[in-house]
Design an enzyme around this catalytic site. Structure first.
Site, mmCIF file in Angstrom:
data_model
loop_
_atom_site.group_PDB
_atom_site.id
_atom_site.type_symbol
_atom_site.label_atom_id
_atom_site.label_comp_id
_atom_site.label_asym_id
_atom_site.label_seq_id
_atom_site.Cartn_x
_atom_site.Cartn_y
_atom_site.Cartn_z
ATOM 1 N N ARG A 1 54.091 -54.367 -89.174
ATOM 2 C CA ARG A 1 53.777 -54.199 -90.880
ATOM 3 C C ARG A 1 55.091 -53.483 -91.283
ATOM 4 N NH1 ARG A 1 48.372 -50.748 -89.642
ATOM 5 N NH2 ARG A 1 49.752 -49.398 -88.488
ATOM 6 N N HIS B 1 50.043 -54.901 -65.465
ATOM 7 C CA HIS B 1 51.381 -54.960 -65.245
ATOM 8 C C HIS B 1 51.478 -54.696 -63.639
ATOM 9 C CE1 HIS B 1 50.799 -50.690 -65.474
ATOM 10 N NE2 HIS B 1 51.894 -50.383 -64.750
ATOM 11 N N LYS C 1 54.583 -55.791 -60.334
ATOM 12 C CA LYS C 1 55.195 -55.064 -59.285
ATOM 13 C C LYS C 1 55.628 -55.746 -58.066
ATOM 14 C CE LYS C 1 53.014 -50.605 -60.782
ATOM 15 N NZ LYS C 1 53.837 -49.513 -61.341
ATOM 16 N N GLU D 1 48.334 -40.194 -59.819
ATOM 17 C CA GLU D 1 49.447 -40.177 -60.527
ATOM 18 C C GLU D 1 49.551 -38.474 -60.737
ATOM 19 O OE1 GLU D 1 49.514 -43.115 -64.177
ATOM 20 O OE2 GLU D 1 47.480 -42.701 -63.713
ATOM 21 N N ASP E 1 40.432 -47.420 -67.448
ATOM 22 C CA ASP E 1 41.604 -47.392 -67.555
ATOM 23 C C ASP E 1 42.510 -47.901 -66.138
ATOM 24 O OD1 ASP E 1 44.213 -46.800 -68.982
ATOM 25 O OD2 ASP E 1 44.359 -45.208 -67.540
ATOM 26 N N HIS F 1 43.709 -52.653 -62.551
ATOM 27 C CA HIS F 1 44.685 -52.179 -61.609
ATOM 28 C C HIS F 1 44.112 -52.066 -60.021
ATOM 29 C CE1 HIS F 1 47.271 -51.822 -65.036
ATOM 30 N NE2 HIS F 1 47.053 -50.264 -65.270
HETATM 31 C C1 BG6 Z 1 48.308 -47.969 -67.332
HETATM 32 C C2 BG6 Z 1 47.302 -46.807 -67.601
HETATM 33 O O1 BG6 Z 1 47.760 -49.220 -67.277
HETATM 34 O O2 BG6 Z 1 48.846 -47.844 -66.063
HETATM 35 C C3 BG6 Z 1 47.821 -45.527 -67.446
HETATM 36 O O3 BG6 Z 1 46.793 -47.009 -68.885
HETATM 37 C C4 BG6 Z 1 48.665 -45.160 -66.270
HETATM 38 O O4 BG6 Z 1 46.958 -44.365 -67.713
HETATM 39 C C5 BG6 Z 1 49.557 -46.374 -65.905
HETATM 40 O O5 BG6 Z 1 49.313 -43.908 -66.242
HETATM 41 C C6 BG6 Z 1 49.811 -46.296 -64.546
HETATM 42 O O6 BG6 Z 1 51.114 -47.471 -64.244
HETATM 43 P P1 BG6 Z 1 52.208 -47.139 -63.120
HETATM 44 O O7 BG6 Z 1 52.929 -48.366 -63.577
HETATM 45 O O8 BG6 Z 1 52.780 -45.883 -63.736
HETATM 46 O O9 BG6 Z 1 51.563 -46.842 -62.029
#
Ligand code: BG6
Length: 485
Positions: free
Chosen positions: A46, A173, A177, A211, A230, A235
Site C-alpha cells: 500500500r 518453511h 529445508k 533456538e 508458533d 513445524h
Molecule cells: C518461524 C517461527 O516459523 O520459525 C519463529 O515463527 C522461529 O518463531 C522460526 O524462530 C524458526 O525457523 P528456522 O528456520 O530458523 O528454524
C-alpha cells in the site's frame, strides 16, 4: 532446472518477510540461472513508492541477506531489471487495474500473500474481481494460518470461495529445508531402516527444535501465539508426520499429504500431565542493569504474561505401526544452542550374550536438521584392547557438507525451493487445508485446558536446556533427552 517465464506478485513485499526471505531467495534463484529472462517479480503494497525506491529496497535487502551473490558482477542489476512495483489498496480498488496490466497472458502468475491473514479474503476477492486470474494462477500464503481451528476453517473457506485447493500453496518453511526432505529420502530410499521403523524396534523418538534467539521484535505476535501455536502446530507437527507416516505410494502431493493427515488423525488427545510449558527468565548471574538478554516478560513488555516460550510434550500415535512408542517433542527460544535434531532411539537387543558387565547400548539414529546437517548412526562395537569383551557405543557419522561437497555445504534456502515449486505447480511440500485444520483440532483442547486452569509456564534461565520439569517428563519414563548440542 530452469522454469518458464512467470509473473510473481509479492503482496506486502516491503515487509519483513519480503525483505529477509522472499526477495533474497528469488535473487539467489536468479543468480543460479533458474529465473528465466522475462520473468517478473512485482512488489505490491500500500506504500506510495516509486519503481526506483522499490528497486533500492530490493537491492538493500539482497545485499544484506545474500551478500555473496550480490557481490557477483552484473547479478544485482540483472535481477533488478526483472523487478517492478505497483501500489495497491487491498481493501479498495486502487491499483488493481494497473497491476492487471502488468501481467503477461499465458504464463504462471503467482500471488504471494506476505501480509496478515486478515487481508487474505480481500486480496482473493480483488484478484478475482479485477480479472487477474488465469488458468495458471497460484496463491501462496504463510503461517500463521489461523489462530485455532475455527479461524483456520474460516480462512480456508474464504480462500475456497475464490480458488480451488489445487491453486493454494500454504507454506511451512520447514518442509522446504533440504534436510527435512532428506527425512523422506532416508526413510524411503533405503532398505535398511524401514523394516525397523515401528514400535517393535523403536523405543521412542525425540524431536528437538531448539533456538538460541529470543522473540526479538515479534513480541506482540508471539505473546498471543506462544510456542504451541508458533512452532508445534506447524513445524514440529510436520516433522512428526514425516517421521511417522506410512510410505506414500508416490512422491506426489496428495499421496504424501494423505499419509501425513492420517498421522495427525491418529494422535491421541494430549494429557496435561504429558506437557511442560516454560518461559525464559534472565540469567540471575548477570547483574541487573548490564547488557545480558532480557527475560521473556521484559522482552515482550508484558509483566504478567503466561505465554510459553518453551514446550516439551509426549505424544502417542494410536495406529498399528506406532502404538506404544512415545514421541517426545520439544522446542523453545533462548536455549543453550540453535539445534534441530531428530533422534530415533531403538530398543535394546533382546538378550546380551556378553553378560551384564559388558555394558549395553541401544542404537540411535540421529538426524541433524540444522546446523551441521547430517546423519549419525550409533552402533555398538567392542572396546579396543585386551580387557575382554566390553562394549562401547560409536558414531557412524555422515556430515552432508563433507559427503556432498559444496552442494551439501550450501543447500538452497527453504524459500528458494518452495517458491520454485509454486512456479512448477508442485504442491508436495505445501500443507493442504485439511492437514492444517486437523493440527489445530489437536492443539486447540490443550491450549483451552491451559486457559481454563490458569496454567503458568515454568521459568527456565536463558542459555539452558529448558525447565527441569521437561527432564522429569522423560525421567518418569526411565528415559532422558539427548543433548541439545
Ligand atoms: C518461524 C517461527 O516459523 O520459525 C519463529 O515463527 C522461529 O518463531 C522460526 O524462530 C524458526 O525457523 P528456522 O528456520 O530458523 O528454524
Amino acid at each position: 532446472i530452469p522454469v518458464d517465464p512467470f509473473d510473481l506478485v509479492v503482496v506486502g513485499a516491503t515487509g519483513d518477510l519480503g525483505r529477509r526471505k522472499i526477495l533474497p531467495a528469488l535473487f539467489r534463484r536468479f543468480c543460479a540461472g533458474q529465473m528465466p529472462k522475462g520473468a517478473r517479480v512485482i512488489g505490491a503494497a500500500r506504500s506510495d513508492m516509486s519503481q526506483d525506491a522499490f528497486c533500492d529496497l530490493v537491492a538493500d535487502a539482497v545485499r544484506e541477506f545474500s551478500p555473496k551473490q550480490a557481490g557477483e558482477p552484473g547479478m544485482l542489476d540483472g535481477f533488478l531489471a526483472c523487478v517492478d512495483y505497483q501500489r495497491i489498496d487491498a481493501r479498495g480498488s486502487k491499483g488493481w487495474e494497473a497491476l492487471a496490466a502488468k501481467l503477461t497472458p499465458g504464463r504462471v502468475r503467482a500471488f504471494y500473500f506476505s501480509v496478515g491473514p486478515s487481508l487474505f479474503g480481500d486480496l482473493a476477492r480483488r484478484i478475482r474481481e479485477f480479472g487477474l486470474v488465469s488458468d495458471l494462477t497460484r496463491i501462496v500464503v504463510e503461517k500463521p494460518f489461523g489462530h485455532d481451528l475455527a479461524s483456520a476453517r474460516a480462512l480456508n473457506a474464504t480462500l475456497a470461495e475464490q480458488f480451488d485447493e489445487s491453486e493454494i500453496y500454504r507454506i511451512d518453511h520447514y518442509l522446504g529445508k533440504e534436510t527435512v526432505q532428506n527425512l523422506m529420502a532416508v526413510r524411503f530410499g533405503n532398505m535398511l531402516f524401514e523394516p525397523l521403523w515401528n514400535s517393535q524396534y523403536v523405543d521412542h523418538i525425540q524431536i528437538t527444535v531448539a533456538e538460541s534467539v529470543g522473540v526479538g521484535g515479534r513480541g506482540d505476535y508471539y505473546d498471543r501465539a506462544g510456542a504451541m501455536r508458533d512452532m508445534v502446530q506447524n513445524h514440529l507437527m510436520q516433522l512428526l508426520c514425516l517421521i511417522a507416516m506410512e510410505p506414500p505410494a508416490k512422491f506426489e502431493p496428495d499421496a504424501v499429504r494423505d499419509e501425513k493427515l492420517k498421522v495427525i488423525r491418529a494422535l491421541d488427545a494430549m494429557s496435561p500431565h504429558h506437557i511442560v510449558r516454560g518461559q525464559y527468565v534472565a540469567d540471575p548471574a548477570v547483574p541487573a542493569g548490564t547488557d545480558g538478554p532480557l527475560g521473556y516478560r521484559d522482552e515482550v513488555g508484558n509483566p504478567r504474561s503466561t505465554t510459553e516460550s518453551y514446550i516439551a510434550l509426549k505424544a502417542h500415535i494410536s495406529n498399528w505401526r506406532w502404538a506404544g512408542t512415545p514421541f517426545y517433542l520439544r522446542t523453545g527460544k533462548r536455549l543453550v544452542a540453535r539445534s534441530s535434531v531428530i533422534n530415533v532411539m531403538f530398543k535394546d537387543a533382546p538378550h546380551s550374550i556378553f553378560g551384564a558387565d559388558a555394558g549395553r547400548h541401544a542404537n540411535t539414529l540421529t538426524i541433524r536438521l540444522q546446523p551441521n546437517e547430517g546423519i549419525t548412526l550409533h552402533v555398538t562395537i567392542k572396546e579396543p584392547g585386551p580387557g575382554g569383551m566390553r562394549l562401547v557405543d560409536v558414531p557412524l557419522d555422515m556430515s552432508f557438507a563433507e559427503a556432498l561437497g559444496p552442494d551439501g555445504r550450501d543447500p538452497a534456502d527453504a524459500y528458494e525451493r518452495l517458491i520454485m515449486d509454486v512456479i512448477r505447480g508442485n504442491q508436495t511440500l505445501f500443507m493442504r487445508g485439511d492437514e492444517v485444520e486437523e493440527a489445530w483440532a489437536w492443539t486447540d483442547p490443550v491450549i483451552a485446558g491451559w486457559q481454563s486452569r490458569g496454567d503458568v509456564p515454568k521459568p527456565y534461565v536463558i542459555g539452558t536446556t529448558g525447565p527441569v520439569d521437561a527432564d522429569l517428563l522423560m525421567k518418569r519414563d526411565g528415559r532422558g533427552w539427548r543433548g541439545i548440542n
